[in-house]
Design a protein around this motif. Structure first.
Motif, PDB file in Angstrom:
ATOM      1  N   LEU A  75      36.832  53.895  55.942  1.00  0.00           N
ATOM      2  CA  LEU A  75      35.870  54.215  56.996  1.00  0.00           C
ATOM      3  C   LEU A  75      36.484  55.179  58.002  1.00  0.00           C
ATOM      4  CD1 LEU A  75      33.043  53.468  58.136  1.00  0.00           C
ATOM      5  CD2 LEU A  75      34.174  51.653  59.431  1.00  0.00           C
ATOM      6  N   ASP A  76      35.780  56.286  58.256  1.00  0.00           N
ATOM      7  CA  ASP A  76      36.185  57.261  59.271  1.00  0.00           C
ATOM      8  C   ASP A  76      35.058  57.398  60.291  1.00  0.00           C
ATOM      9  OD1 ASP A  76      38.696  58.057  58.162  1.00  0.00           O
ATOM     10  OD2 ASP A  76      37.640  59.296  56.703  1.00  0.00           O
ATOM     11  N   LEU A  77      35.402  57.248  61.580  1.00  0.00           N
ATOM     12  CA  LEU A  77      34.393  57.358  62.628  1.00  0.00           C
ATOM     13  C   LEU A  77      35.085  57.665  63.949  1.00  0.00           C
ATOM     14  CD1 LEU A  77      31.411  56.976  63.553  1.00  0.00           C
ATOM     15  CD2 LEU A  77      31.965  54.568  63.965  1.00  0.00           C
ATOM     16  N   VAL A 131      31.087  55.617  55.525  1.00  0.00           N
ATOM     17  CA  VAL A 131      30.132  56.518  56.157  1.00  0.00           C
ATOM     18  C   VAL A 131      29.554  57.465  55.108  1.00  0.00           C
ATOM     19  CG1 VAL A 131      29.824  58.371  57.837  1.00  0.00           C
ATOM     20  CG2 VAL A 131      31.224  56.378  58.422  1.00  0.00           C
ATOM     21  N   LYS A 132      28.231  57.432  54.978  1.00  0.00           N
ATOM     22  CA  LYS A 132      27.560  58.341  54.043  1.00  0.00           C
ATOM     23  C   LYS A 132      27.211  59.664  54.719  1.00  0.00           C
ATOM     24  CE  LYS A 132      23.591  58.828  50.964  1.00  0.00           C
ATOM     25  NZ  LYS A 132      22.365  58.202  50.434  1.00  0.00           N
ATOM     26  N   GLY A 133      26.719  59.592  55.937  1.00  0.00           N
ATOM     27  CA  GLY A 133      26.318  60.809  56.641  1.00  0.00           C
ATOM     28  C   GLY A 133      26.231  60.577  58.133  1.00  0.00           C
ATOM     29  N   VAL A 134      26.393  61.649  58.895  1.00  0.00           N
ATOM     30  CA  VAL A 134      26.294  61.596  60.355  1.00  0.00           C
ATOM     31  C   VAL A 134      25.275  62.650  60.785  1.00  0.00           C
ATOM     32  CG1 VAL A 134      27.496  61.792  62.547  1.00  0.00           C
ATOM     33  CG2 VAL A 134      28.696  60.861  60.551  1.00  0.00           C
ATOM     34  N   PHE A 135      24.297  62.240  61.583  1.00  0.00           N
ATOM     35  CA  PHE A 135      23.184  63.108  61.959  1.00  0.00           C
ATOM     36  C   PHE A 135      23.096  63.231  63.474  1.00  0.00           C
ATOM     37  CE2 PHE A 135      22.307  61.203  57.893  1.00  0.00           C
ATOM     38  CZ  PHE A 135      21.721  62.220  57.141  1.00  0.00           C
ATOM     39  N   ASP A 136      23.114  64.461  63.981  1.00  0.00           N
ATOM     40  CA  ASP A 136      22.852  64.694  65.397  1.00  0.00           C
ATOM     41  C   ASP A 136      21.372  64.462  65.678  1.00  0.00           C
ATOM     42  OD1 ASP A 136      25.481  65.415  66.036  1.00  0.00           O
ATOM     43  OD2 ASP A 136      25.130  67.495  65.418  1.00  0.00           O
ATOM     44  N   VAL A 137      21.076  63.890  66.830  1.00  0.00           N
ATOM     45  CA  VAL A 137      19.694  63.629  67.231  1.00  0.00           C
ATOM     46  C   VAL A 137      19.297  64.662  68.286  1.00  0.00           C
ATOM     47  CG1 VAL A 137      18.077  61.944  68.176  1.00  0.00           C
ATOM     48  CG2 VAL A 137      20.000  61.172  66.755  1.00  0.00           C
ATOM     49  N   PRO A 138      18.480  65.665  67.915  1.00  0.00           N
ATOM     50  CA  PRO A 138      18.182  66.780  68.812  1.00  0.00           C
ATOM     51  C   PRO A 138      17.015  66.499  69.753  1.00  0.00           C
ATOM     52  CG  PRO A 138      17.178  67.206  66.699  1.00  0.00           C
ATOM     53  CD  PRO A 138      17.862  65.857  66.583  1.00  0.00           C
ATOM     54  N   LEU A 139      17.059  65.357  70.425  1.00  0.00           N
ATOM     55  CA  LEU A 139      15.991  64.974  71.352  1.00  0.00           C
ATOM     56  C   LEU A 139      16.544  65.014  72.769  1.00  0.00           C
ATOM     57  CD1 LEU A 139      14.611  61.891  69.371  1.00  0.00           C
ATOM     58  CD2 LEU A 139      13.723  64.232  69.352  1.00  0.00           C
ATOM     59  N   GLU A 140      15.824  65.694  73.661  1.00  0.00           N
ATOM     60  CA  GLU A 140      16.311  65.860  75.027  1.00  0.00           C
ATOM     61  C   GLU A 140      16.336  64.531  75.775  1.00  0.00           C
ATOM     62  OE1 GLU A 140      14.137  68.815  77.130  1.00  0.00           O
ATOM     63  OE2 GLU A 140      14.684  70.455  75.760  1.00  0.00           O
ATOM     64  N   ARG A 141      17.255  64.446  76.714  1.00  0.00           N
ATOM     65  CA  ARG A 141      17.304  63.318  77.638  1.00  0.00           C
ATOM     66  C   ARG A 141      16.883  63.818  79.013  1.00  0.00           C
ATOM     67  NH1 ARG A 141      19.723  59.059  75.146  1.00  0.00           N
ATOM     68  NH2 ARG A 141      21.318  59.443  73.564  1.00  0.00           N
ATOM     69  N   PRO A 142      16.316  62.908  79.837  1.00  0.00           N
ATOM     70  CA  PRO A 142      16.035  61.498  79.585  1.00  0.00           C
ATOM     71  C   PRO A 142      14.888  61.310  78.601  1.00  0.00           C
ATOM     72  CG  PRO A 142      15.149  62.150  81.713  1.00  0.00           C
ATOM     73  CD  PRO A 142      15.938  63.320  81.208  1.00  0.00           C
ATOM     74  N   ARG A 143      14.887  60.149  77.932  1.00  0.00           N
ATOM     75  CA  ARG A 143      13.874  59.845  76.922  1.00  0.00           C
ATOM     76  C   ARG A 143      13.051  58.639  77.331  1.00  0.00           C
ATOM     77  NH1 ARG A 143      17.998  59.851  71.756  1.00  0.00           N
ATOM     78  NH2 ARG A 143      18.813  61.967  72.046  1.00  0.00           N
ATOM     79  N   ASP A 144      11.797  58.670  76.982  1.00  0.00           N
ATOM     80  CA  ASP A 144      10.915  57.506  77.085  1.00  0.00           C
ATOM     81  C   ASP A 144      10.805  56.906  75.685  1.00  0.00           C
ATOM     82  OD1 ASP A 144       8.137  56.238  76.670  1.00  0.00           O
ATOM     83  OD2 ASP A 144       8.323  56.310  78.865  1.00  0.00           O
TER      84      ASP A 144
END
Length: 270
Positions: free
Chosen positions: A31-33, A220-233
């Motif tokens: 495991l690498d993280l 770890v199979k994959g790492v995904f960036d979440v391109p959603l602006e903050r702040p979030r509802d």
């Protein structure tokens, strides 16, 4: 989130084996993280794949069988300073009031009773429970108990917050409220968060990055960036095209591992 900063959590080639009736069981392998300061990372994967074991390695509750785990640059040999852990089942003490439950952490850390209660009172208010300081856990709803558990954890001002499916037992509406509450309290704290969940929507609503783990033994199979602006509802962000796009992308990766786990279960049942 800048990835140039030295990571506060670094797992390299970690494997964890447990003894069982059938011999050795490998929960996670190779495991690498890494997690940067102030970063919110969600970990998703099929049931029983080793997500919670990953948190145990970071918290020092379990040592790795192989590989290395570092927190703040130091090898983990026990429970590291500055780590807060929120479990699926809350750790509120039934014989203590809301205020005294939240004051427990500061008291253990050496604060005088009056100082601990002042800190606790501030955090009880910050999680929306002002006026309930003298209530006992049996007098609270499930969502209110989770707020107490959140205050218990955050009153210690952790630099790393480990969360193991903390909202999974709540109804959908209350879970959404707690997700918003967590984002509000975490924002600006500088704490790094590792949040384990079975719920992909929850992971995407909360996180900067989502880590998909394979069917057990997990890696770890994959790492995904979440391109959603903050702040979030928590509710509104689910309706955006950007959310649906990243959901489809991550689900394509996760779905294969869920199917593998189902097939294994069907094979054992046959």
């Amino acid at each position: 989130m800048s990835q140039q900063k030295a990571p506060v959590i670094e797992i390299r080639g970690a494997t964890k084996r447990f003894r069982s009736g059938a011999g050795l069981h490998t929960a996670v392998r190779d495991l690498d993280l890494t997690v940067a300061p102030g970063e919110f990372v969600a970990v998703v994967g099929p049931t029983g794949c080793g997500k919670s074991t990953t948190l145990s390695l970071v918290s020092g509750l379990e040592p790795p069988s192989a590989g290395t785990v570092r927190v703040h640059g130091e090898p983990v040999t026990g429970i590291p300073d500055g780590v807060g852990y929120m479990f699926q089942n809350d750790a509120v003490l039934p014989w203590r009031s809301v205020l005294d439950n939240v004051a427990t952490g500061p008291r253990y850390r050496g604060a005088a009773k009056r100082e601990a209660r002042e800190q606790a009172r501030e955090w009880v208010a910050r999680v929306g429970l002002a006026g309930f300081e003298k209530y006992y856990p049996h007098q609270l709803s499930g969502g209110m108990r989770k707020r107490v558990a959140l205050a218990q954890t955050l009153v210690n001002e952790p630099s790393i917050l480990l969360m193991d499916e903390p909202f999974s037992a709540l109804d959908v509406q209350t879970r959404g409220l707690m997700q918003d509450e967590l984002l509000r309290l975490w924002s600006g704290s500088g704490a790094a968060v590792v949040f384990v969940t079975h719920d992909l929507e929850e992971a995407l609503v909360l996180a900067d990055r989502v880590v998909v783990m394979t069917a057990g033994p997990a890696t770890v199979k994959g790492v995904f960036d979440v391109p959603l602006e903050r702040p979030r509802d928590a509710e509104e962000v689910r309706l955006t095209p950007e959310f649906l796009d990243i959901y489809r992308e991550v689900w394509e990766s996760l779905r294969e591992e869920v199917q593998i786990t189902r097939e294994r279960g069907a094979g054992r049942a046959a």
